[in-house]
Design a protein around this motif. Structure first.
Motif, PDB file in Angstrom:
ATOM      1  N   GLY A   1       2.656  52.096  48.157  1.00 17.82           N
ATOM      2  CA  GLY A   1       2.946  53.520  47.842  1.00 17.82           C
ATOM      3  C   GLY A   1       4.217  53.739  47.013  1.00 17.82           C
ATOM      4  O   GLY A   1       4.414  54.918  46.543  1.00 17.82           O
ATOM      5  N   ARG A   2       4.853  52.936  47.117  1.00 18.64           N
ATOM      6  CA  ARG A   2       6.246  52.782  46.391  1.00 18.64           C
ATOM      7  C   ARG A   2       6.318  51.566  45.336  1.00 18.64           C
ATOM      8  O   ARG A   2       6.964  51.929  44.146  1.00 18.64           O
ATOM      9  N   PHE A   3       5.647  50.462  45.679  1.00 19.27           N
ATOM     10  CA  PHE A   3       5.876  49.599  44.597  1.00 19.27           C
ATOM     11  C   PHE A   3       4.464  49.343  44.053  1.00 19.27           C
ATOM     12  O   PHE A   3       3.331  49.487  44.572  1.00 19.27           O
ATOM     13  N   THR A   4       4.641  48.952  42.550  1.00 19.91           N
ATOM     14  CA  THR A   4       3.460  48.754  41.992  1.00 19.91           C
ATOM     15  C   THR A   4       3.518  47.345  41.037  1.00 19.91           C
ATOM     16  O   THR A   4       4.266  47.140  40.299  1.00 19.91           O
ATOM     17  N   ILE A   5       2.454  46.312  41.194  1.00 18.85           N
ATOM     18  CA  ILE A   5       2.451  45.041  40.468  1.00 18.85           C
ATOM     19  C   ILE A   5       1.232  45.234  39.518  1.00 18.85           C
ATOM     20  O   ILE A   5       0.361  45.866  39.616  1.00 18.85           O
ATOM     21  N   SER A   6       1.961  44.642  38.244  1.00 19.95           N
ATOM     22  CA  SER A   6       0.719  44.778  37.268  1.00 19.95           C
ATOM     23  C   SER A   6       1.195  43.402  36.457  1.00 19.95           C
ATOM     24  O   SER A   6       2.178  42.665  36.416  1.00 19.95           O
ATOM     25  N   ARG A   7       0.377  43.271  35.680  1.00 20.04           N
ATOM     26  CA  ARG A   7       0.371  41.926  34.641  1.00 20.04           C
ATOM     27  C   ARG A   7      -0.102  42.272  33.394  1.00 20.04           C
ATOM     28  O   ARG A   7      -1.199  43.133  33.149  1.00 20.04           O
ATOM     29  N   ASP A   8       0.607  41.399  32.140  1.00 21.59           N
ATOM     30  CA  ASP A   8       0.152  41.271  31.063  1.00 21.59           C
ATOM     31  C   ASP A   8      -0.043  40.156  30.609  1.00 21.59           C
ATOM     32  O   ASP A   8       0.750  39.444  30.232  1.00 21.59           O
ATOM     33  N   ASN A   9      -1.209  39.489  30.738  1.00 23.20           N
ATOM     34  CA  ASN A   9      -1.425  38.261  30.449  1.00 23.20           C
ATOM     35  C   ASN A   9      -1.146  37.716  28.888  1.00 23.20           C
ATOM     36  O   ASN A   9      -0.878  36.763  28.516  1.00 23.20           O
TER      37      ASN A   9
ATOM     38  N   PRO B   1      -0.750  33.429  48.816  1.00 21.70           N
ATOM     39  CA  PRO B   1      -0.084  33.324  50.059  1.00 21.70           C
ATOM     40  C   PRO B   1       0.673  34.229  50.234  1.00 21.70           C
ATOM     41  O   PRO B   1       1.209  35.245  49.512  1.00 21.70           O
ATOM     42  N   TYR B   2       0.790  34.780  51.482  1.00 21.13           N
ATOM     43  CA  TYR B   2       1.572  35.976  51.801  1.00 21.13           C
ATOM     44  C   TYR B   2       2.246  35.839  53.140  1.00 21.13           C
ATOM     45  O   TYR B   2       2.285  34.946  53.679  1.00 21.13           O
TER      46      TYR B   2
ATOM     47  N   ARG C   1      12.656  34.739  53.819  1.00 20.83           N
ATOM     48  CA  ARG C   1      11.773  35.235  52.709  1.00 20.83           C
ATOM     49  C   ARG C   1      10.506  35.682  52.891  1.00 20.83           C
ATOM     50  O   ARG C   1       9.918  35.093  53.915  1.00 20.83           O
ATOM     51  N   GLU C   2       9.932  36.634  52.285  1.00 20.97           N
ATOM     52  CA  GLU C   2       8.684  37.308  52.644  1.00 20.97           C
ATOM     53  C   GLU C   2       7.928  37.647  51.539  1.00 20.97           C
ATOM     54  O   GLU C   2       8.580  38.431  50.710  1.00 20.97           O
ATOM     55  N   VAL C   3       6.869  37.221  51.357  1.00 24.18           N
ATOM     56  CA  VAL C   3       5.844  37.800  50.312  1.00 24.18           C
ATOM     57  C   VAL C   3       5.340  39.311  50.574  1.00 24.18           C
ATOM     58  O   VAL C   3       4.918  39.612  51.722  1.00 24.18           O
ATOM     59  N   PHE C   4       5.720  40.070  49.728  1.00 20.47           N
ATOM     60  CA  PHE C   4       5.217  41.499  49.992  1.00 20.47           C
ATOM     61  C   PHE C   4       4.261  42.001  48.982  1.00 20.47           C
ATOM     62  O   PHE C   4       3.671  42.929  49.124  1.00 20.47           O
ATOM     63  N   SER C   5       3.842  41.508  47.908  1.00 15.31           N
ATOM     64  CA  SER C   5       2.859  41.797  46.956  1.00 15.31           C
ATOM     65  C   SER C   5       2.293  40.569  46.300  1.00 15.31           C
ATOM     66  O   SER C   5       2.939  39.491  46.135  1.00 15.31           O
ATOM     67  N   CYS C   6       0.997  40.782  45.702  1.00 14.53           N
ATOM     68  CA  CYS C   6       0.287  39.617  44.789  1.00 14.53           C
ATOM     69  C   CYS C   6      -0.771  40.289  44.066  1.00 14.53           C
ATOM     70  O   CYS C   6      -1.236  41.363  44.492  1.00 14.53           O
ATOM     71  N   ILE C   7      -0.835  39.849  42.889  1.00  8.28           N
ATOM     72  CA  ILE C   7      -2.082  40.280  41.888  1.00  8.28           C
ATOM     73  C   ILE C   7      -2.770  38.983  41.614  1.00  8.28           C
ATOM     74  O   ILE C   7      -2.169  38.317  41.286  1.00  8.28           O
ATOM     75  N   SER C   8      -3.976  39.341  41.356  1.00  6.85           N
ATOM     76  CA  SER C   8      -5.064  38.238  41.129  1.00  6.85           C
ATOM     77  C   SER C   8      -4.976  37.823  39.790  1.00  6.85           C
ATOM     78  O   SER C   8      -4.164  38.819  38.895  1.00  6.85           O
ATOM     79  N   LYS C   9      -5.674  36.783  39.353  1.00  3.06           N
ATOM     80  CA  LYS C   9      -5.511  36.247  38.074  1.00  3.06           C
ATOM     81  C   LYS C   9      -5.985  37.161  36.945  1.00  3.06           C
ATOM     82  O   LYS C   9      -5.434  37.549  35.828  1.00  3.06           O
ATOM     83  N   SER C  10      -7.171  38.101  37.346  1.00  3.79           N
ATOM     84  CA  SER C  10      -7.560  39.215  36.366  1.00  3.79           C
ATOM     85  C   SER C  10      -6.731  40.351  36.299  1.00  3.79           C
ATOM     86  O   SER C  10      -6.820  41.243  35.611  1.00  3.79           O
ATOM     87  N   GLY C  11      -6.146  40.413  37.442  1.00  2.00           N
ATOM     88  CA  GLY C  11      -5.332  41.761  37.775  1.00  2.00           C
ATOM     89  C   GLY C  11      -6.237  42.884  38.496  1.00  2.00           C
ATOM     90  O   GLY C  11      -5.617  43.972  38.705  1.00  2.00           O
ATOM     91  N   ASP C  12      -7.423  42.411  38.842  1.00  2.00           N
ATOM     92  CA  ASP C  12      -8.276  43.629  39.338  1.00  2.00           C
ATOM     93  C   ASP C  12      -8.021  43.584  41.030  1.00  2.00           C
ATOM     94  O   ASP C  12      -8.719  44.326  41.427  1.00  2.00           O
TER      95      ASP C  12
ATOM     96  N   THR D   1      -4.962  43.802  43.923  1.00  3.83           N
ATOM     97  CA  THR D   1      -3.538  43.455  44.295  1.00  3.83           C
ATOM     98  C   THR D   1      -3.271  43.985  45.910  1.00  3.83           C
ATOM     99  O   THR D   1      -4.309  44.519  46.543  1.00  3.83           O
ATOM    100  N   THR D   2      -2.396  43.306  46.319  1.00  3.04           N
ATOM    101  CA  THR D   2      -1.967  43.550  47.646  1.00  3.04           C
ATOM    102  C   THR D   2      -0.686  44.040  47.969  1.00  3.04           C
ATOM    103  O   THR D   2       0.308  43.454  47.081  1.00  3.04           O
ATOM    104  N   TYR D   3      -0.403  44.700  49.046  1.00  3.15           N
ATOM    105  CA  TYR D   3       1.102  45.094  49.298  1.00  3.15           C
ATOM    106  C   TYR D   3       1.265  45.113  50.801  1.00  3.15           C
ATOM    107  O   TYR D   3       0.433  45.615  51.433  1.00  3.15           O
ATOM    108  N   GLU D   4       2.343  44.822  51.124  1.00  2.00           N
ATOM    109  CA  GLU D   4       2.864  44.657  52.441  1.00  2.00           C
ATOM    110  C   GLU D   4       3.185  46.239  52.801  1.00  2.00           C
ATOM    111  O   GLU D   4       3.352  47.076  51.915  1.00  2.00           O
ATOM    112  N   ASP D   5       2.883  46.755  54.077  1.00  2.00           N
ATOM    113  CA  ASP D   5       3.182  48.043  54.334  1.00  2.00           C
ATOM    114  C   ASP D   5       4.244  48.781  53.956  1.00  2.00           C
ATOM    115  O   ASP D   5       4.461  49.959  53.740  1.00  2.00           O
ATOM    116  N   SER D   6       5.511  47.997  54.120  1.00  2.00           N
ATOM    117  CA  SER D   6       6.832  48.593  53.729  1.00  2.00           C
ATOM    118  C   SER D   6       6.825  48.805  52.437  1.00  2.00           C
ATOM    119  O   SER D   6       7.840  49.845  52.211  1.00  2.00           O
ATOM    120  N   VAL D   7       6.026  48.636  51.669  1.00  2.78           N
ATOM    121  CA  VAL D   7       6.297  48.955  50.045  1.00  2.78           C
ATOM    122  C   VAL D   7       5.129  49.590  49.484  1.00  2.78           C
ATOM    123  O   VAL D   7       5.273  49.937  48.436  1.00  2.78           O
TER     124      VAL D   7
END
Length: 125
Positions: free
Chosen positions: A66-74, A104-105, A45-56, A58-64
């Motif tokens: 530009g292709r994946f986008t994480i977002s949230r609607d609290n 955690p990443y 298992r590998e963590v590849f993306s994460c978004i902060s509490k406020s959503g401001d 975001t982090t992405y692993e290199d392999s994703v």
């Protein structure tokens, strides 16, 4: 009962798109960073993306990146993962996870406070 439930997985052709959803129940996502990790066949298992509490933040692993986008609607207690330009190597079970302190990443998926049961994504022609 604290729970995260993923949905939106399925079979898609290479180059296609999927949007995964992660719905929390029993707790408010406002107070948690939310990550996505995946487990491909025969791999860890590998963590590849994460978004902060406020959503401001975001982090992405290199392999994703530009292709994946994480977002949230609290307001909906929901986090999304938009996946575009999918490749066969993206085939995996995808999990969302919540952590109250940080993101955690990498292979630290087990450091999250909670995670869901996962949803299967298969990219194949």
């Amino acid at each position: 009962q604290l729970q995260l439930v993923e949905s939106g997985g399925g079979l898609v052709q290479p180059g296609g798109s999927l949007r995964l959803s992660c719905v929390a129940s029993g707790f408010t996502t406002d107070y948690y960073n939310i990550g996505w990790f995946r487990q491909a066949p025969g791999k860890e298992r590998e963590v590849f993306s994460c978004i902060s509490k406020s959503g401001d933040s975001t982090t992405y692993e290199d392999s994703v990146k530009g292709r994946f986008t994480i977002s949230r609607d609290n307001a909906k207690n929901t986090v999304y993962l938009q996946m575009n330009s999918l490749k066969p190597e993206d085939t995996a079970v995808y999990y969302c996870a919540a952590d109250a302190i940080y993101c955690p990443y990498g292979n630290s998926w087990h450091e999250y406070d909670y995670w869901g049961q996962g949803t299967q994504v298969t990219v194949s022609s």
